[in-house]
Enzyme design. Structure first.
Site, PDB file in Angstrom:
ATOM      1  N   LYS A 137      12.147  41.277  23.789  1.00 22.48           N
ATOM      2  CA  LYS A 137      13.332  40.604  23.239  1.00 22.48           C
ATOM      3  C   LYS A 137      13.593  41.050  21.789  1.00 22.48           C
ATOM      4  O   LYS A 137      12.741  41.709  21.167  1.00 22.48           O
ATOM      5  CB  LYS A 137      13.123  39.096  23.319  1.00 22.48           C
ATOM      6  N   TYR A 196      21.481  35.717  32.027  1.00 19.17           N
ATOM      7  CA  TYR A 196      20.831  34.404  32.066  1.00 19.17           C
ATOM      8  C   TYR A 196      21.706  33.350  32.741  1.00 19.17           C
ATOM      9  O   TYR A 196      21.550  32.154  32.465  1.00 19.17           O
ATOM     10  CB  TYR A 196      20.476  33.955  30.646  1.00 19.17           C
ATOM     11  N   PHE A 225      19.901  25.040  26.145  1.00 14.75           N
ATOM     12  CA  PHE A 225      19.575  26.184  25.278  1.00 14.75           C
ATOM     13  C   PHE A 225      20.359  27.444  25.629  1.00 14.75           C
ATOM     14  O   PHE A 225      20.148  28.490  25.024  1.00 14.75           O
ATOM     15  CB  PHE A 225      18.063  26.462  25.313  1.00 14.75           C
ATOM     16  N   ARG A 260       3.535  38.203  34.436  1.00 14.68           N
ATOM     17  CA  ARG A 260       3.674  36.837  33.925  1.00 14.68           C
ATOM     18  C   ARG A 260       2.352  36.349  33.324  1.00 14.68           C
ATOM     19  O   ARG A 260       2.345  35.621  32.329  1.00 14.68           O
ATOM     20  CB  ARG A 260       4.172  35.914  35.038  1.00 14.68           C
ATOM     21  N   THR A 296       6.077  30.301  29.017  1.00 13.60           N
ATOM     22  CA  THR A 296       7.315  30.383  28.227  1.00 13.60           C
ATOM     23  C   THR A 296       7.136  29.703  26.869  1.00 13.60           C
ATOM     24  O   THR A 296       7.580  30.215  25.838  1.00 13.60           O
ATOM     25  CB  THR A 296       8.478  29.681  28.986  1.00 13.60           C
ATOM     26  N   ARG A 333       2.507  35.908  24.457  1.00 16.92           N
ATOM     27  CA  ARG A 333       3.196  34.806  23.758  1.00 16.92           C
ATOM     28  C   ARG A 333       2.229  33.984  22.907  1.00 16.92           C
ATOM     29  O   ARG A 333       2.580  33.573  21.798  1.00 16.92           O
ATOM     30  CB  ARG A 333       3.927  33.945  24.779  1.00 16.92           C
ATOM     31  N   ASN A 392      10.473  34.335  22.138  1.00 16.03           N
ATOM     32  CA  ASN A 392       9.113  34.366  22.682  1.00 16.03           C
ATOM     33  C   ASN A 392       8.701  35.775  23.133  1.00 16.03           C
ATOM     34  O   ASN A 392       7.954  35.952  24.092  1.00 16.03           O
ATOM     35  CB  ASN A 392       8.948  33.324  23.795  1.00 16.03           C
ATOM     36  N   HIS A 413      10.402  38.837  28.200  1.00 14.61           N
ATOM     37  CA  HIS A 413      10.911  38.194  29.410  1.00 14.61           C
ATOM     38  C   HIS A 413      10.324  38.945  30.591  1.00 14.61           C
ATOM     39  O   HIS A 413      10.178  40.172  30.540  1.00 14.61           O
ATOM     40  CB  HIS A 413      12.446  38.263  29.474  1.00 14.61           C
ATOM     41  N   GLU A 447      17.358  41.562  38.622  1.00 14.50           N
ATOM     42  CA  GLU A 447      17.240  41.896  37.198  1.00 14.50           C
ATOM     43  C   GLU A 447      17.057  43.401  36.975  1.00 14.50           C
ATOM     44  O   GLU A 447      17.575  43.953  36.001  1.00 14.50           O
ATOM     45  CB  GLU A 447      16.080  41.103  36.574  1.00 14.50           C
TER      46      GLU A 447
END
Ligand code: CMP
Length: 139
Positions: A11, A51, A59, A87, A93, A104, A114, A117, A128
């Site tokens: 990100k 998203y 958010f 993950r 998250t 993270r 964070n 993704h 995606e």
């Protein structure tokens, strides 16, 4: 175990903080193969589309503003159980709940900014990946 592909994003905060190499190194050391990679900056509209599943969450506006605020790195990762393993490498998250040693836990200081993704399932991964890469951009 199944051979899978998943989408990973570094990100805007991860790119701005100089963590591209750190994050990619963790994926490679874990045995995940990088099958495609590019740096792009999303428009607000593109971030809203990516998203869209979160459009009713409080958010959503802040998230899509953040995700379009600077360059990001998009990658296709491939390996056995790549979706879950990515993950696991990212951590929860919410960085405050992320297991020690995850990306993270080690670097994020905000639930929104964070660092990374990752797709959360096989269907999401397909959608995606197609959002960021066409057939010519994968090997
Ligand atoms: P990501 O895995 O990209 O999926 C949705 C993103 O929304 C999440 O990471 C965070 O960047 C952001 N976000 C901001 N606030 C929240 C929240 N309260 N719960 C979940 N995700 C959030």
């Amino acid at each position: 175990m199944a051979m899978e592909q998943t989408l990973s994003l570094i990100k805007p905060d991860g790119v701005a903080r100089g963590l591209i190499g750190e994050v990619i190194g963790r994926f490679e050391r874990a045995g995940l193969k990088i099958k495609a990679m590019k740096m792009v900056q999303l428009s607000k509209t593109q971030a809203q589309k990516f998203y869209a599943v979160h459009e009713n969450r409080p958010f959503y506006d802040s998230l899509t503003t953040f995700m379009s605020s600077g360059p990001i790195v998009a990658m296709i990762l491939e390996g056995e159980d790549a979706i879950l393993r990515n993950r696991d490498l990212m951590g929860d998250t919410n960085y405050q709940k992320a297991a020690p040693g995850t990306i993270r836990a080690d670097f994020a200081r905000d639930i929104e900014a964070n660092i990374v993704h990752g797709s959360d399932g096989a269907d999401t991964a397909r959608t995606e990946i197609a959002f960021f890469f066409n057939e010519l951009e994968k090997y």
